[in-house]
Scaffold this motif. Structure first.
Motif, PDB file in Angstrom:
ATOM      1  N   VAL A   1       0.856  -1.185   0.000  1.00 65.30           N
ATOM      2  CA  VAL A   1       0.000   0.000   0.000  1.00 65.30           C
ATOM      3  C   VAL A   1       0.893   1.236   0.000  1.00 65.30           C
ATOM      4  CG1 VAL A   1      -1.976  -1.098   1.143  1.00 65.30           C
ATOM      5  CG2 VAL A   1      -0.191  -0.032   2.529  1.00 65.30           C
ATOM      6  N   LEU A   2       0.321   2.368  -0.373  1.00 62.11           N
ATOM      7  CA  LEU A   2       1.047   3.636  -0.388  1.00 62.11           C
ATOM      8  C   LEU A   2       0.297   4.664   0.442  1.00 62.11           C
ATOM      9  CD1 LEU A   2       1.935   3.823  -4.172  1.00 62.11           C
ATOM     10  CD2 LEU A   2       3.481   3.257  -2.304  1.00 62.11           C
ATOM     11  N   PHE A   3       1.051   5.550   1.063  1.00 63.29           N
ATOM     12  CA  PHE A   3       0.483   6.622   1.873  1.00 63.29           C
ATOM     13  C   PHE A   3       1.005   7.959   1.374  1.00 63.29           C
ATOM     14  CE2 PHE A   3       0.773   2.931   4.646  1.00 63.29           C
ATOM     15  CZ  PHE A   3      -0.526   2.852   5.137  1.00 63.29           C
ATOM     16  N   ALA A   4       0.170   8.986   1.467  1.00 66.21           N
ATOM     17  CA  ALA A   4       0.581  10.328   1.071  1.00 66.21           C
ATOM     18  C   ALA A   4       1.695  10.844   1.970  1.00 66.21           C
ATOM     19  CB  ALA A   4      -0.609  11.284   1.106  1.00 66.21           C
ATOM     20  N   ASP A   5       1.619  10.502   3.260  1.00 72.71           N
ATOM     21  CA  ASP A   5       2.618  10.980   4.214  1.00 72.71           C
ATOM     22  C   ASP A   5       2.650  10.066   5.433  1.00 72.71           C
ATOM     23  OD1 ASP A   5       0.440  11.822   5.920  1.00 72.71           O
ATOM     24  OD2 ASP A   5       0.303  13.621   4.702  1.00 72.71           O
ATOM     25  N   GLU A   6       3.623  10.294   6.265  1.00 71.43           N
ATOM     26  CA  GLU A   6       3.807   9.449   7.439  1.00 71.43           C
ATOM     27  C   GLU A   6       2.659   9.586   8.434  1.00 71.43           C
ATOM     28  OE1 GLU A   6       7.295   8.360  10.630  1.00 71.43           O
ATOM     29  OE2 GLU A   6       7.357  10.319   9.655  1.00 71.43           O
ATOM     30  N   ALA A   7       2.162  10.802   8.617  1.00 70.16           N
ATOM     31  CA  ALA A   7       1.062  11.013   9.560  1.00 70.16           C
ATOM     32  C   ALA A   7      -0.162  10.183   9.179  1.00 70.16           C
ATOM     33  CB  ALA A   7       0.706  12.501   9.633  1.00 70.16           C
ATOM     34  N   THR A   8      -0.433  10.074   7.894  1.00 62.72           N
ATOM     35  CA  THR A   8      -1.576   9.279   7.429  1.00 62.72           C
ATOM     36  C   THR A   8      -1.357   7.806   7.748  1.00 62.72           C
ATOM     37  OG1 THR A   8      -2.013  10.862   5.664  1.00 62.72           O
ATOM     38  CG2 THR A   8      -2.970   8.673   5.422  1.00 62.72           C
TER      39      THR A   8
ATOM     40  N   LEU B   1       0.388   6.501  10.191  1.00 59.69           N
ATOM     41  CA  LEU B   1       0.197   6.327  11.631  1.00 59.69           C
ATOM     42  C   LEU B   1      -1.277   6.375  12.017  1.00 59.69           C
ATOM     43  CD1 LEU B   1       3.177   8.496  12.873  1.00 59.69           C
ATOM     44  CD2 LEU B   1       2.858   6.048  13.306  1.00 59.69           C
ATOM     45  N   THR B   2      -1.989   7.339  11.477  1.00 63.17           N
ATOM     46  CA  THR B   2      -3.411   7.482  11.785  1.00 63.17           C
ATOM     47  C   THR B   2      -4.210   6.278  11.308  1.00 63.17           C
ATOM     48  OG1 THR B   2      -3.201   9.875  11.651  1.00 63.17           O
ATOM     49  CG2 THR B   2      -5.420   8.994  11.546  1.00 63.17           C
ATOM     50  N   ALA B   3      -3.776   5.673  10.205  1.00 66.62           N
ATOM     51  CA  ALA B   3      -4.451   4.496   9.668  1.00 66.62           C
ATOM     52  C   ALA B   3      -4.132   3.241  10.487  1.00 66.62           C
ATOM     53  CB  ALA B   3      -4.072   4.283   8.205  1.00 66.62           C
ATOM     54  N   GLY B   4      -3.256   3.365  11.489  1.00 66.27           N
ATOM     55  CA  GLY B   4      -2.974   2.251  12.374  1.00 66.27           C
ATOM     56  C   GLY B   4      -1.745   1.437  12.022  1.00 66.27           C
ATOM     57  N   PHE B   5      -0.890   1.954  11.150  1.00 65.30           N
ATOM     58  CA  PHE B   5       0.325   1.250  10.760  1.00 65.30           C
ATOM     59  C   PHE B   5       1.468   1.671  11.681  1.00 65.30           C
ATOM     60  CE2 PHE B   5      -2.390   0.459   7.344  1.00 65.30           C
ATOM     61  CZ  PHE B   5      -1.854  -0.496   6.510  1.00 65.30           C
ATOM     62  N   ARG B   6       2.424   0.765  11.879  1.00 64.86           N
ATOM     63  CA  ARG B   6       3.579   1.064  12.720  1.00 64.86           C
ATOM     64  C   ARG B   6       4.813   1.258  11.849  1.00 64.86           C
ATOM     65  NH1 ARG B   6       7.451  -2.718  12.713  1.00 64.86           N
ATOM     66  NH2 ARG B   6       6.918  -4.912  12.496  1.00 64.86           N
ATOM     67  N   PRO B   7       5.815   1.974  12.364  1.00 63.81           N
ATOM     68  CA  PRO B   7       7.050   2.180  11.594  1.00 63.81           C
ATOM     69  C   PRO B   7       7.830   0.877  11.408  1.00 63.81           C
ATOM     70  CG  PRO B   7       6.942   3.661  13.494  1.00 63.81           C
ATOM     71  CD  PRO B   7       5.832   2.681  13.634  1.00 63.81           C
ATOM     72  N   CYS B   8       8.529   0.785  10.288  1.00 67.45           N
ATOM     73  CA  CYS B   8       9.388  -0.357   9.987  1.00 67.45           C
ATOM     74  C   CYS B   8      10.654  -0.272  10.842  1.00 67.45           C
ATOM     75  CB  CYS B   8       9.757  -0.331   8.502  1.00 67.45           C
ATOM     76  SG  CYS B   8      10.972  -1.578   8.026  1.00 67.45           S
ATOM     77  N   ALA B   9      11.032  -1.389  11.447  1.00 69.24           N
ATOM     78  CA  ALA B   9      12.235  -1.420  12.276  1.00 69.24           C
ATOM     79  C   ALA B   9      13.512  -1.360  11.443  1.00 69.24           C
ATOM     80  CB  ALA B   9      12.238  -2.680  13.138  1.00 69.24           C
ATOM     81  N   VAL B  10      13.434  -1.710  10.151  1.00 74.23           N
ATOM     82  CA  VAL B  10      14.617  -1.741   9.295  1.00 74.23           C
ATOM     83  C   VAL B  10      14.955  -0.349   8.763  1.00 74.23           C
ATOM     84  CG1 VAL B  10      15.599  -2.669   7.154  1.00 74.23           C
ATOM     85  CG2 VAL B  10      14.254  -4.145   8.664  1.00 74.23           C
ATOM     86  N   CYS B  11      14.000   0.311   8.131  1.00 70.75           N
ATOM     87  CA  CYS B  11      14.305   1.593   7.487  1.00 70.75           C
ATOM     88  C   CYS B  11      13.976   2.814   8.357  1.00 70.75           C
ATOM     89  CB  CYS B  11      13.613   1.696   6.132  1.00 70.75           C
ATOM     90  SG  CYS B  11      11.819   1.799   6.212  1.00 70.75           S
ATOM     91  N   CYS B  12      13.274   2.604   9.453  1.00 68.17           N
ATOM     92  CA  CYS B  12      12.917   3.703  10.361  1.00 68.17           C
ATOM     93  C   CYS B  12      13.202   3.296  11.807  1.00 68.17           C
ATOM     94  CB  CYS B  12      11.442   4.057  10.213  1.00 68.17           C
ATOM     95  SG  CYS B  12      10.915   4.480   8.567  1.00 68.17           S
ATOM     96  N   PRO B  13      14.444   2.898  12.117  1.00 67.06           N
ATOM     97  CA  PRO B  13      14.713   2.346  13.448  1.00 67.06           C
ATOM     98  C   PRO B  13      14.422   3.312  14.598  1.00 67.06           C
ATOM     99  CG  PRO B  13      16.769   2.755  12.274  1.00 67.06           C
ATOM    100  CD  PRO B  13      15.655   2.958  11.300  1.00 67.06           C
ATOM    101  N   ASP B  14      14.703   4.594  14.437  1.00 70.61           N
ATOM    102  CA  ASP B  14      14.413   5.558  15.506  1.00 70.61           C
ATOM    103  C   ASP B  14      12.915   5.685  15.742  1.00 70.61           C
ATOM    104  OD1 ASP B  14      17.126   5.964  15.722  1.00 70.61           O
ATOM    105  OD2 ASP B  14      17.117   7.843  14.592  1.00 70.61           O
ATOM    106  N   ARG B  15      12.162   5.770  14.651  1.00 63.76           N
ATOM    107  CA  ARG B  15      10.702   5.864  14.772  1.00 63.76           C
ATOM    108  C   ARG B  15      10.135   4.580  15.384  1.00 63.76           C
ATOM    109  NH1 ARG B  15      11.878   8.500   9.793  1.00 63.76           N
ATOM    110  NH2 ARG B  15      10.852  10.508   9.582  1.00 63.76           N
ATOM    111  N   TYR B  16      10.695   3.435  14.968  1.00 67.54           N
ATOM    112  CA  TYR B  16      10.224   2.159  15.503  1.00 67.54           C
ATOM    113  C   TYR B  16      10.483   2.084  17.012  1.00 67.54           C
ATOM    114  CZ  TYR B  16       9.756  -2.729  16.626  1.00 67.54           C
ATOM    115  OH  TYR B  16       9.360  -3.900  17.218  1.00 67.54           O
ATOM    116  N   ARG B  17      11.682   2.468  17.449  1.00 61.48           N
ATOM    117  CA  ARG B  17      11.994   2.428  18.881  1.00 61.48           C
ATOM    118  C   ARG B  17      11.063   3.337  19.673  1.00 61.48           C
ATOM    119  NH1 ARG B  17      17.210   1.838  16.949  1.00 61.48           N
ATOM    120  NH2 ARG B  17      17.682   4.056  17.035  1.00 61.48           N
ATOM    121  N   ALA B  18      10.782   4.522  19.137  1.00 63.02           N
ATOM    122  CA  ALA B  18       9.869   5.434  19.818  1.00 63.02           C
ATOM    123  C   ALA B  18       8.461   4.835  19.881  1.00 63.02           C
ATOM    124  CB  ALA B  18       9.825   6.785  19.093  1.00 63.02           C
TER     125      ALA B  18
END
Length: 84
Positions: free
Chosen positions: A53-60, A62-79
């Motif tokens: 799937v594709l999202f317009a932006d990161e906020a969308t 997150l709001t849709a209930g998806f979590r950050p990827c631990a591989v390409c977004c490790p800081d966001r995933y840890r948070a």
């Protein structure tokens, strides 16, 4: 009008004239960068594509209930994974 199918904050698909800036996996409810090495490996093996799937932006994403990827977004995933 040709376009791209993106996922909105409500989790529903919609048509957009602009490609999304973040990708995701519907079944895993994970989002990440379009150049994510883990996602690209899965796509190269022939998997993942049916649930991409594709999202317009990161906020969308997150709001849709998806979590950050631990591989390409490790800081966001840890948070995301850290208890408040």
């Amino acid at each position: 009008m040709a376009g791209y199918t993106l996922i909105g904050a409500d989790g529903r698909p919609y048509l957009s004239p602009v490609k999304g800036t973040w990708g995701g996996h519907r079944r895993g409810e994970i989002y990440g960068r379009l150049d994510c090495p883990a996602a690209l490996r899965a796509i190269a093996r022939g998997g993942y594509v049916a649930n991409r799937v594709l999202f317009a932006d990161e906020a969308t994403a997150l709001t849709a209930g998806f979590r950050p990827c631990a591989v390409c977004c490790p800081d966001r995933y840890r948070a995301w994974a850290s208890p408040p």
